[in-house]
Enzyme design. Sequence first.
Site, mmCIF file in Angstrom:
data_model
loop_
_atom_site.group_PDB
_atom_site.id
_atom_site.type_symbol
_atom_site.label_atom_id
_atom_site.label_comp_id
_atom_site.label_asym_id
_atom_site.label_seq_id
_atom_site.Cartn_x
_atom_site.Cartn_y
_atom_site.Cartn_z
ATOM 1 N N ALA A 1 0.976 -1.207 0.089
ATOM 2 C CA ALA A 1 -0.070 0.040 0.162
ATOM 3 C C ALA A 1 0.860 1.331 0.049
ATOM 4 C CB ALA A 1 -0.829 -0.038 1.299
ATOM 5 N N GLU B 1 3.481 -6.041 7.201
ATOM 6 C CA GLU B 1 2.787 -4.946 8.265
ATOM 7 C C GLU B 1 3.320 -4.763 9.573
ATOM 8 O OE1 GLU B 1 -0.232 -5.881 4.710
ATOM 9 O OE2 GLU B 1 1.363 -6.852 6.085
ATOM 10 N N GLY C 1 -0.628 -5.253 0.914
ATOM 11 C CA GLY C 1 -1.790 -5.150 0.258
ATOM 12 C C GLY C 1 -1.771 -5.702 -1.212
ATOM 13 N N GLU D 1 -2.202 -9.390 -0.319
ATOM 14 C CA GLU D 1 -3.825 -9.458 -0.200
ATOM 15 C C GLU D 1 -4.542 -9.304 -1.298
ATOM 16 O OE1 GLU D 1 -4.329 -7.614 4.298
ATOM 17 O OE2 GLU D 1 -3.373 -6.418 2.910
#
Length: 260
Positions: free
Chosen positions: A66, A135, A112, A115
């Site tokens: 991200a 993360e 992300g 994911e």
Amino acid sequence: MNFENILFEENDHIAYITINRPSKLNALNKATINELHEAFVSAEEDSDIKVIILTGSGEKAFVAGADISEFADFSAEEGKRLAAEGQEKLFDLVENLSKPVIAAINGFALGGGLELAMAAHFRIASDNARMGLPEVSLGVIPGYGGTQRLPQLVGKGRAMEMIMTAGMIDARQALEYQLVNHVTTPEELIPLAEKIAGKILNNSSVAIGAAIKAVNSSFRNDVNGYEVEIEAFGQSFGTEDFKEGTSAFLSKRKANFPGK
């Protein structure tokens, strides 16, 4: 369709969605998530599209995570809203599309990015790919479904290790973990995705959509997956695709599914 952060192409019933921010290693920002939402909804609604291939531009990254600069100063409430809106708008959307989404992981798939790949219906990877959920090294946890989908795919123990160490695994280890279905060279990644897509295109899109729904239901605590399967199986008998498929089989010819 014209986008700033992604590329969208269609050819022979396949939609190609490419995250296109190579200078940022294709990091997901809010604008990119919004564009991906629009592209996936468009592909879902286009009756001519039967399969979606998702990848990243360039040779380094699928999606390297991200865009941290967008949320570094968020409050707890803003962080919660970020995760909830992102999951609804993109990650849950992708997982529950009626059309197969193949993630072609062409480099780093981190945070992300991994994911997003895990939200796809299955994954293939180039041998230079690296995957992980880093993360916790930033003092946060995966917020776009990573703590849920990773254990489903690789098992609780391996998922816990990947999340807790914030480390990366390479493509061969991802194959061993069953996080990806196939590993190939970077040059053969999209051709392999197209080869698999071609096999999918031979089959009933209506039945495939029903199968996706039934498989996904087995991972929901509030739904009996067997009941969903039974209902979808019964409904299949009322489709034109079923009539064509059985007729073709009995006539010993190739089926030409109408997609209805």
